[in-house]
Scaffold this active site. Structure first.
Site, mmCIF file in Angstrom:
data_model
loop_
_atom_site.group_PDB
_atom_site.id
_atom_site.type_symbol
_atom_site.label_atom_id
_atom_site.label_comp_id
_atom_site.label_asym_id
_atom_site.label_seq_id
_atom_site.Cartn_x
_atom_site.Cartn_y
_atom_site.Cartn_z
ATOM 1 N N HIS A 151 1.022 -1.278 0.017
ATOM 2 C CA HIS A 151 -0.184 -0.273 0.561
ATOM 3 C C HIS A 151 1.201 1.063 -0.020
ATOM 4 O O HIS A 151 1.056 2.515 -0.411
ATOM 5 C CB HIS A 151 -0.973 -0.122 1.094
ATOM 6 C CG HIS A 151 -2.259 1.116 1.028
ATOM 7 N ND1 HIS A 151 -1.697 2.309 0.854
ATOM 8 C CD2 HIS A 151 -3.428 0.425 1.267
ATOM 9 C CE1 HIS A 151 -3.477 3.341 0.448
ATOM 10 N NE2 HIS A 151 -4.103 1.210 0.670
ATOM 11 N N ASP A 380 -10.008 -7.400 -17.464
ATOM 12 C CA ASP A 380 -10.147 -8.329 -19.048
ATOM 13 C C ASP A 380 -8.968 -9.215 -19.114
ATOM 14 O O ASP A 380 -7.908 -8.258 -20.462
ATOM 15 C CB ASP A 380 -11.007 -7.441 -19.908
ATOM 16 C CG ASP A 380 -12.078 -9.138 -20.836
ATOM 17 O OD1 ASP A 380 -11.607 -9.991 -20.746
ATOM 18 O OD2 ASP A 380 -12.466 -8.653 -21.441
#
Length: 434
Positions: A151, A380
């Site tokens: 992070h 995708d």
């Protein structure tokens, strides 16, 4: 679930042959926002139904996109002068291949459990890489993608940009606008600095020898992560109730968070005089006039608070209004005030520490990670969108994750870590609009 690891490798950036030579090692200093964010691994799980994309295609796409997102192929460390920095040395991202002799539909969890950690490289081990990736293939041909990133290197907004670009690169498409990295001329204090907010007790705190932070003991054994599904119709009813008599309705996020704040507080059975607060992140990109492609951290926090008595005895509108008002205060002027304070050296001189630290439990408080506006479902690799997406197992009581459901109909899944003894009370009031 028995996961068999087949191998592990480093995927390095792939630069265009015949173009300019591969860049040399660079050092990007941590920004003031990187320094106050959570020092933790952000771990998520994707599942793709058969026919799943090939490992070769995913790996090639990753190598391509890492050439643009070099921070995710580098390391955290120090520049030669000792400045904490991202080292753009093209070490690479860690890729682990694994298999499971099972069918994904039988193994797909309804909520995060410790089993999910098997779909990631060992998160307890020391890793030099910023990004860890595990591709786990199931007997049915489905694929689980366990993605983990540090992070400190990138917030949720930046990470979602990377994931979408990775999918596009895998499909042979242009990845879009390149990331914009931090540089020394960003986030400059004003010529006459004005610290107008109490940053010492919001983004920072003064530690004492008796402070206990991090994860300790077996507290996680008493925590269960409950998944609450809020349908589009339920959310519409909740918003109508919260916004009654108000010209502009509260947002979906404000309404759901207000409802969960009240529900968790009721389930915890806290005393009416106790104060409870929320930590929720506020993106500073547009507030500071920075591009959406900024790669790194540019988040501060709002801290709505209320007494337990007010929160539970006053209507839902009260909780939603408290949230709305506190977020509104974290505006461009607030961010600039933080820039002035963080650049002054006062935090270092006074021995202040970042307040964003991981804990076993937040009670009586709540922390929320909202992924409702991030396009995670748009990843995708060439075979379509994922069949589901969820956070990995992270047993911190009171740390909520809000995620668009995989139905794609505007419904929302909330992942709610609770103490075992509070679970039944939470279930009993979770779908009540009272």
């Amino acid at each position: 679930m028995e996961v068999k690891v087949l191998g592990s490798k480093l995927v390095k950036p792939a630069y265009n042959a015949g173009a300019a030579p591969a860049p040399s090692t660079e050092y990007i200093p941590l920004s003031i926002f990187d320094k106050v964010t959570f020092n933790m691994q952000m771990a998520i799980i994707y599942a793709f139904a058969a026919p799943a994309p090939s490992t070769a295609a995913i790996e090639n796409g990753l190598a391509t996109v890492l050439a643009q997102y070099r921070a995710f192929a580098g390391q955290l460390g120090e520049a030669p002068d000792g400045t904490p920095s991202f080292i753009l040395n093209d070490r690479g991202a860690r890729l682990v291949e694994a298999t499971v002799d099972a069918v994904l539909i039988d193994m797909a969890p309804a909520k995060p459990t410790p089993e999910l950690l098997k779909l990631h490289p060992d998160l307890e081990a020391e890793h030099e890489e910023v990004v860890l990736l595990q591709l786990t293939r199931f007997r049915c041909g489905s694929l689980a993608v366990g993605f983990t990133s540090n992070h400190v290197v990138a917030d949720g907004h930046a990470t979602s940009n990377f994931l979408i670009a990775w999918g596009r690169a895998t499909r042979g498409l242009p990845i879009g606008l390149p990331p914009v990295h931090h540089h020394k001329d960003l986030f400059k204090p004003r010529s006459s600095p004005r610290v107008e907010h109490d940053h010492r007790n919001r983004e920072y705190y003064l530690p004492s020898p008796t402070d206990v932070v991090g994860h300790h003991g077996d507290a996680a054994d008493n925590i269960v992560i409950h998944k609450a599904h809020f349908s589009k119709d339920f959310i519409a009813g909740l918003r109508a109730k919260a916004s009654e008599g108000r010209g502009r309705p509260f947002s979906r996020f404000e309404t759901i968070l207000a409802h969960l704040w009240r529900t968790m507080t009721r389930a915890r059975d806290l005393s009416p005089e106790e104060t409870t607060k929320i930590r929720l992140s506020v993106d500073g990109r547009h507030r500071l006039g920075q591009p959406a492609e900024y790669f790194g951290n540019m988040v501060l926090w709002a801290f709505p608070r209320s007494t337990v008595g007010d929160l539970l005895n006053r209507p839902l509108k009260h909780a939603a209004q408290v949230i709305h008002d506190e977020v509104a205060k974290v505006d461009g002027a607030y961010f600039q005030s933080f820039v002035d304070f963080a650049s002054s050296g006062a935090a270092e001189k006074e021995g202040l520490a970042r307040s964003a630290v991981c804990k076993d439990a937040q009670c009586p408080d709540v922390e929320v990670d909202s992924w409702l506006t991030f396009p995670f479902y748009e990843l995708d690799f060439g075979t379509g969108s994922p069949s589901y997406f969820m956070p990995a197992y992270f047993p911190t009581e009171g740390m909520l994750f809000l995620v668009p459901s995989n139905f794609g109909d505007g419904s929302v899944d909330a992942f709610v870590p609770l103490f075992q003894e509070n679970l039944q009370a939470f279930k009993e009031c979770c779908y009540s609009m009272e």
